[in-house]
Design a protein around this motif. Structure first.
Motif, PDB file in Angstrom:
ATOM      1  N   PHE A 145       6.082   8.552  -2.253  1.00  0.00           N
ATOM      2  CA  PHE A 145       6.220   9.098  -3.596  1.00  0.00           C
ATOM      3  C   PHE A 145       7.669   9.055  -4.067  1.00  0.00           C
ATOM      4  O   PHE A 145       7.959   8.736  -5.218  1.00  0.00           O
ATOM      5  N   GLY A 146       8.604   9.360  -3.190  1.00  0.00           N
ATOM      6  CA  GLY A 146      10.006   9.368  -3.572  1.00  0.00           C
ATOM      7  C   GLY A 146      10.527   8.001  -3.966  1.00  0.00           C
ATOM      8  O   GLY A 146      11.387   7.884  -4.853  1.00  0.00           O
ATOM      9  N   ASP A 147      10.011   6.944  -3.337  1.00  0.00           N
ATOM     10  CA  ASP A 147      10.459   5.588  -3.649  1.00  0.00           C
ATOM     11  C   ASP A 147       9.726   4.989  -4.842  1.00  0.00           C
ATOM     12  O   ASP A 147      10.033   3.864  -5.254  1.00  0.00           O
ATOM     13  N   SER A 148       8.764   5.701  -5.381  1.00  0.00           N
ATOM     14  CA  SER A 148       8.035   5.252  -6.574  1.00  0.00           C
ATOM     15  C   SER A 148       8.713   5.807  -7.816  1.00  0.00           C
ATOM     16  O   SER A 148       9.412   6.820  -7.763  1.00  0.00           O
ATOM     17  N   THR A 149       8.499   5.144  -8.939  1.00  0.00           N
ATOM     18  CA  THR A 149       9.045   5.649 -10.188  1.00  0.00           C
ATOM     19  C   THR A 149       8.102   6.687 -10.792  1.00  0.00           C
ATOM     20  O   THR A 149       6.937   6.814 -10.393  1.00  0.00           O
ATOM     21  N   VAL A 150       8.620   7.408 -11.756  1.00  0.00           N
ATOM     22  CA  VAL A 150       7.787   8.363 -12.493  1.00  0.00           C
ATOM     23  C   VAL A 150       6.598   7.642 -13.102  1.00  0.00           C
ATOM     24  O   VAL A 150       5.470   8.151 -13.101  1.00  0.00           O
ATOM     25  N   ASP A 151       6.826   6.445 -13.607  1.00  0.00           N
ATOM     26  CA  ASP A 151       5.738   5.679 -14.213  1.00  0.00           C
ATOM     27  C   ASP A 151       4.667   5.321 -13.186  1.00  0.00           C
ATOM     28  O   ASP A 151       3.464   5.336 -13.499  1.00  0.00           O
ATOM     29  N   THR A 158       0.612   4.396  -6.438  1.00  0.00           N
ATOM     30  CA  THR A 158       1.129   4.451  -5.069  1.00  0.00           C
ATOM     31  C   THR A 158       0.018   4.135  -4.076  1.00  0.00           C
ATOM     32  O   THR A 158      -1.163   4.385  -4.333  1.00  0.00           O
ATOM     33  N   HIS A 159       0.415   3.582  -2.934  1.00  0.00           N
ATOM     34  CA  HIS A 159      -0.497   3.378  -1.807  1.00  0.00           C
ATOM     35  C   HIS A 159       0.120   4.095  -0.623  1.00  0.00           C
ATOM     36  O   HIS A 159       1.206   3.735  -0.176  1.00  0.00           O
ATOM     37  N   VAL A 160      -0.555   5.108  -0.112  1.00  0.00           N
ATOM     38  CA  VAL A 160       0.076   5.987   0.866  1.00  0.00           C
ATOM     39  C   VAL A 160      -0.767   6.154   2.117  1.00  0.00           C
ATOM     40  O   VAL A 160      -1.987   5.967   2.121  1.00  0.00           O
ATOM     41  N   SER A 161      -0.080   6.517   3.173  1.00  0.00           N
ATOM     42  CA  SER A 161      -0.685   6.981   4.406  1.00  0.00           C
ATOM     43  C   SER A 161       0.039   8.267   4.781  1.00  0.00           C
ATOM     44  O   SER A 161       1.272   8.304   4.790  1.00  0.00           O
ATOM     45  N   TYR A 162      -0.707   9.321   5.065  1.00  0.00           N
ATOM     46  CA  TYR A 162      -0.096  10.598   5.412  1.00  0.00           C
ATOM     47  C   TYR A 162       0.031  10.724   6.932  1.00  0.00           C
ATOM     48  O   TYR A 162      -0.945  10.536   7.666  1.00  0.00           O
ATOM     49  N   ALA A 163       1.241  11.047   7.372  1.00  0.00           N
ATOM     50  CA  ALA A 163       1.517  11.307   8.792  1.00  0.00           C
ATOM     51  C   ALA A 163       1.032  10.174   9.693  1.00  0.00           C
ATOM     52  O   ALA A 163       0.618  10.406  10.831  1.00  0.00           O
ATOM     53  N   GLY A 164       1.062   8.946   9.176  1.00  0.00           N
ATOM     54  CA  GLY A 164       0.677   7.789   9.980  1.00  0.00           C
ATOM     55  C   GLY A 164      -0.807   7.555  10.084  1.00  0.00           C
ATOM     56  O   GLY A 164      -1.243   6.623  10.775  1.00  0.00           O
ATOM     57  N   ARG A 165      -1.628   8.369   9.407  1.00  0.00           N
ATOM     58  CA  ARG A 165      -3.076   8.192   9.467  1.00  0.00           C
ATOM     59  C   ARG A 165      -3.527   7.089   8.513  1.00  0.00           C
ATOM     60  O   ARG A 165      -2.991   6.971   7.407  1.00  0.00           O
ATOM     61  N   THR A 200       6.161  14.994   1.985  1.00  0.00           N
ATOM     62  CA  THR A 200       7.204  14.321   2.765  1.00  0.00           C
ATOM     63  C   THR A 200       6.633  13.502   3.913  1.00  0.00           C
ATOM     64  O   THR A 200       7.353  12.676   4.503  1.00  0.00           O
ATOM     65  N   THR A 201       5.348  13.686   4.250  1.00  0.00           N
ATOM     66  CA  THR A 201       4.735  12.897   5.329  1.00  0.00           C
ATOM     67  C   THR A 201       4.152  11.587   4.831  1.00  0.00           C
ATOM     68  O   THR A 201       3.655  10.785   5.637  1.00  0.00           O
ATOM     69  N   ALA A 202       4.204  11.344   3.506  1.00  0.00           N
ATOM     70  CA  ALA A 202       3.574  10.153   2.924  1.00  0.00           C
ATOM     71  C   ALA A 202       4.457   8.923   3.108  1.00  0.00           C
ATOM     72  O   ALA A 202       5.635   8.947   2.760  1.00  0.00           O
ATOM     73  N   ARG A 203       3.881   7.855   3.633  1.00  0.00           N
ATOM     74  CA  ARG A 203       4.572   6.586   3.772  1.00  0.00           C
ATOM     75  C   ARG A 203       3.807   5.509   3.025  1.00  0.00           C
ATOM     76  O   ARG A 203       2.574   5.510   2.990  1.00  0.00           O
ATOM     77  N   ALA A 204       4.544   4.585   2.437  1.00  0.00           N
ATOM     78  CA  ALA A 204       3.924   3.539   1.626  1.00  0.00           C
ATOM     79  C   ALA A 204       3.219   2.508   2.509  1.00  0.00           C
ATOM     80  O   ALA A 204       3.748   2.092   3.539  1.00  0.00           O
TER      81      ALA A 204
END
Length: 279
Positions: A145-151, A158-165, A200-204
């Motif tokens: 989320f932090g590396d994504s823009t507001v838009d 966004t495409h995310v994985s939480y805590a490596g899951r 904060t656990t979200a990774r792209a």
């Protein structure tokens, strides 16, 4: 609608029993910590009414049966339906003992409210849609989320994985509930205890903006950005920029997370009356 004590809710059949779901979605102010969203000082705006013959509609069911609208409401366990056409209420129905002034969860309609707040602030020049979320929330640097823009957040890009899951929407929905509502946490739970910690656990898993994925984290991150650029809560923004300008008949409410740390923002679904939502 069941009139059993609210204290029994956690011992009920819960989300599988329509009567208990109805009880839960109309009793949020008694069950959850919340903030008031003030309707403002002006009189409620009247809603013009008319007819459109909607009650005469019939629906062909998948099995070929012809259902009246009332048959459909019964089969679908519909709580209420209000139809507005060009500013005029042309149909209202409140089955199961609900009333027009009963507040009901708006669920993910809250996402539209937060999006409208963000778009308005961007139009005013208060919010930069091209800025990264981490420029507003430094704690999210290096996260999806932090590396994504507001838009990107506004478009659920966004495409995310939480805590490596591996991402699994139903599982992540239940984990989200565990973050915001301690009573729903399973025995031995050791995960995040606030929305901000959860984010904060979200990774792209893919570059932002390359596709659409419906994910609550986008809205939670966006709500926290709004709080930081305005210095106020989402509930106060909702009141000032939306609810107090509609001529609403009732105050609404914004939920806050049951967590020892403050949530990212009070962006959970505000309950409203059906006429209030129509306005």
């Amino acid at each position: 609608m069941t009139e059993a004590p609210l204290a029994h809710l956690h011992w009920s059949r819960g989300y599988t029993d329509p009567a208990w779901v109805r009880r839960y979605t109309t009793s949020g102010r008694e069950l959850l910590p919340s903030r008031r969203v003030w309707r403002g000082p002006d009189p409620a705006r009247s809603l013009p009414t008319g007819t459109a013959g909607i009650e005469q509609l019939t629906i062909t069911a998948p099995d070929g049966r012809t259902l009246t609208l009332q048959d459909l409401f019964a089969a679908a366990e519909t709580d209420a339906l209000l139809v507005m056409h060009r500013g005029t209420v042309v149909y209202e129905n409140y089955p199961h003992g609900l009333r027009p002034h009963d507040a009901h969860f708006n669920a993910s309609a809250a996402k539209s409210y937060v999006g409208l707040l963000a778009a308005t602030l961007a139009h005013r020049g208060t919010l930069d849609r091209d800025a990264t979320a981490s420029s507003y929330i430094p704690e999210l640097a290096g996260t999806a989320f932090g590396d994504s823009t507001v838009d990107h957040l506004l478009h659920m890009g966004t495409h995310v994985s939480y805590a490596g899951r591996p991402f699994d929407k139903p599982v992540e929905a239940q984990r989200y509930f565990a973050v915001v509502a301690p009573p729903l946490r399973p025995y031995g739970y050791s995960g995040p205890t606030s929305i901000r910690e959860h984010l904060t656990t979200a990774r792209a898993t893919a570059a932002p903006g390359t596709g659409f994925r419906y994910e609550n984290g986008n809205v939670e991150a966006l709500a926290e950005i709004l709080r930081r650029v305005t210095g106020t809560t989402t509930s106060a923004l909702l009141s000032d920029m939306i609810w107090s300008r509609l001529g609403a008949d009732e105050d609404t409410t914004s939920w806050t997370a049951r967590a020892p740390k403050p949530p990212a923002a009070d962006s959970a679904p505000p309950p409203a009356t059906w006429p209030g939502s129509a306005r």
